[in-house]
Design a protein around this motif. Structure first.
Motif, mmCIF file in Angstrom:
data_model
loop_
_atom_site.group_PDB
_atom_site.id
_atom_site.type_symbol
_atom_site.label_atom_id
_atom_site.label_comp_id
_atom_site.label_asym_id
_atom_site.label_seq_id
_atom_site.Cartn_x
_atom_site.Cartn_y
_atom_site.Cartn_z
ATOM 1 N N GLN A 81 -7.749 -3.444 -1.360
ATOM 2 C CA GLN A 81 -8.842 -3.262 -0.865
ATOM 3 C C GLN A 81 -7.939 -2.393 0.336
ATOM 4 O OE1 GLN A 81 -11.925 -2.706 0.580
ATOM 5 N NE2 GLN A 81 -11.245 -4.491 1.846
ATOM 6 N N PRO A 82 -8.829 -1.016 0.346
ATOM 7 C CA PRO A 82 -9.557 0.070 -0.601
ATOM 8 C C PRO A 82 -8.767 0.242 -1.674
ATOM 9 C CG PRO A 82 -8.416 0.666 1.715
ATOM 10 C CD PRO A 82 -8.977 -0.276 1.802
ATOM 11 N N VAL A 83 -8.903 1.278 -2.394
ATOM 12 C CA VAL A 83 -8.370 1.793 -3.277
ATOM 13 C C VAL A 83 -7.036 2.962 -3.037
ATOM 14 C CG1 VAL A 83 -9.950 3.299 -4.258
ATOM 15 C CG2 VAL A 83 -7.839 2.501 -5.808
ATOM 16 N N THR A 84 -7.546 3.579 -1.926
ATOM 17 C CA THR A 84 -6.981 4.427 -1.552
ATOM 18 C C THR A 84 -5.752 3.979 -0.790
ATOM 19 O OG1 THR A 84 -8.533 4.462 0.160
ATOM 20 C CG2 THR A 84 -8.775 6.103 -1.995
ATOM 21 N N GLY A 85 -5.444 2.896 -0.243
ATOM 22 C CA GLY A 85 -4.826 1.805 1.096
ATOM 23 C C GLY A 85 -3.091 1.937 0.772
ATOM 24 N N GLY A 86 -2.659 2.468 1.681
ATOM 25 C CA GLY A 86 -1.093 3.160 1.785
ATOM 26 C C GLY A 86 -0.274 2.228 1.057
ATOM 27 N N HIS A 87 -0.573 0.839 1.907
ATOM 28 C CA HIS A 87 0.364 0.110 1.265
ATOM 29 C C HIS A 87 -0.544 -1.719 0.842
ATOM 30 C CE1 HIS A 87 3.716 2.340 3.242
ATOM 31 N NE2 HIS A 87 3.306 2.353 3.908
ATOM 32 N N ARG A 88 0.222 -2.046 -0.062
ATOM 33 C CA ARG A 88 -0.562 -3.471 -0.313
ATOM 34 C C ARG A 88 -0.095 -4.171 0.950
ATOM 35 N NH1 ARG A 88 3.340 -8.400 -3.774
ATOM 36 N NH2 ARG A 88 4.007 -7.362 -1.534
#
Length: 417
Positions: A81-88
């Motif tokens: 998380q967050p679901v809007t993160g640009g990368h894992r």
């Protein structure tokens, strides 16, 4: 002599202890194990992202409860998380098993269900990663090895579906060679188990009316079997009028994956005699001529078709055209979810429309940074307004290895619509 004897005895004792220690290490490493790493942070709030590309990922995500991204590995299911993160990023929680391998993951609400090669079904609470319940399910049989994104594991789990009964019970359905079972999603309680013909039955998905769909050839020509999700009893055994001996059945209009589907498309091997059907009510499927075209998709009470270079919305029951969009560049349906149909144009624009009216909900170029648009779509997925797709090299062949198949090290694009 006595001294030499003591030395030999001591050396023998040391050797025995070394062997014992080695055995203990081997047992510890190879023995069946389960590692549960729970969340240390609070459950995140659900964001409200603006429409556009969020980022790129090396593996395929399941978006759970609009808050987490859940991923699969060979022997692990984990979330970030967050679901809007640009990368894992570093896992929010993780669950591992050994020596079984992970063969499927399904999410419903705040429950994440994992299926393992030894038949074990393990449900995790998405808020913490803690095991909610575990049961023995049907052995899954042989499952093709997934590509490195594990998209087939999380977006199309073999023999794993959810159905909602008329009284609101969510039932997990698990099938394998020769067996099927239904389990209460809330607590894992087994509701039923049925022995099925081995090698002569294929499961398709679940219906919006609470049934498990399978194609059965055990007792004659192929027939569609509709089995009550709550009891396991066969409600309906049906063949399309005029069908040949063989039958290919494809679920359409599904709420998620192959679960909660509102329609089916039947065809002969090779695609001939394609016909659409609605399965929104118990009993035999209802003819839906608006769904006959193999490229058409069902979303709610609308069929969306991209044939002929235009996008049209039709009635599934009559085929009547209800709206038309000729202003969208030649496109294909990338993914659907309730209330949204996601189209990918040949310019790699992601256009999301309302299937009821055809109105555009969002429209942007589906690329990240300087990655460009020189790719073709692989597997795709949509839920809760989020869309993810594998980017495949333009001239890749299914026989290529992962290096030749995927566009880059992070081939999965994630966007909000």
């Amino acid at each position: 002599m006595a001294k030499a004897g003591r030395r030999r005895a001591l050396m023998a004792l040391v050797a025995v202890l070394a062997v014992a220690a080695s055995v203990a290490v081997v047992v510890r490493v190879l023995a069946p194990a389960e590692v549960e790493t729970v969340a240390r942070d609070l459950y995140p709030a659900a964001p409200a992202p603006t429409a556009g590309v969020i980022g790129r990922l090396p593996v395929a995500p399941l978006v759970v409860d609009g808050r987490l991204r859940v991923y699969a590995g060979t022997r692990q299911v984990y979330a970030d998380q967050p679901v809007t993160g640009g990368h894992r990023v570093t896992p929010f929680w993780s669950y591992r098993r050994w020596p079984a391998t992970l063969v499927g993951v399904l999410a419903e609400g705040r429950t994440v269900v994992s299926r393992w090669s030894d038949g074990k079904l393990v449900a995790l609470d998405a808020r913490t990663g803690r095991v909610a319940w575990r049961v023995d399910g049907p052995a899954p049989g042989s499952v093709p090895k997934p590509r490195r994104t594990f998209a087939s594991t999380v977006w199309d789990p073999a023999g794993l579906h959810v159905a909602r009964t008329a009284d609101g019970l969510d039932v997990l359905l698990a099938t394998g060679p020769g067996a099927a079972g239904g389990y209460a999603l809330a607590d894992g309680r087994r509701l039923w188990r049925a022995d099925l013909g081995r090698g002569c039955r294929v499961d398709v998905g679940s219906t919006a009316s609470g049934e498990l769909v399978g194609v059965d050839t055990c007792d004659g020509p192929a027939a569609v079997e509709l089995r009550d999700a709550a009891t396991g009893e066969v409600r309906t055994r049906w063949r399309p009028p005029g069908a040949s001996g063989q039958l290919v059945v494809t679920p359409v209009g599904c709420r998620a994956g192959h679960s909660g589907c509102r329609g089916l498309r039947t065809a002969e091997p090779g695609g001939g005699n394609s016909r659409g059907w609605l399965v929104t009510d118990p009993g035999e499927p209802t003819a839906a001529p608006g769904l006959d075209a193999p490229e058409s998709v069902l979303d709610g009470e609308r069929v969306v078709d991209t044939a002929g270079g235009v996008v049209t919305g039709r009635s599934p029951r009559t085929g009547e055209e209800l709206w038309r969009r000729a202003d969208i560049h030649p496109a294909r349906v990338l993914a659907t979810e309730p209330g949204r149909v996601h189209l990918l144009t040949d310019r790699r624009e992601l256009v999301t429309i309302d299937p009821l009216t055809g109105a555009t909900r969002s429209d942007f170029v589906f690329t990240a940074g300087r990655d460009g648009i020189g790719w073709q779509p692989g597997r795709a997925y949509a839920v809760g307004g989020y869309v993810a797709v594998e980017r495949v090299r333009e001239h890749a062949s299914p026989d290529d290895d992962d290096q030749g198949w995927f566009l880059m090290a992070e081939p999965v694009l994630l966007a909000a619509t």
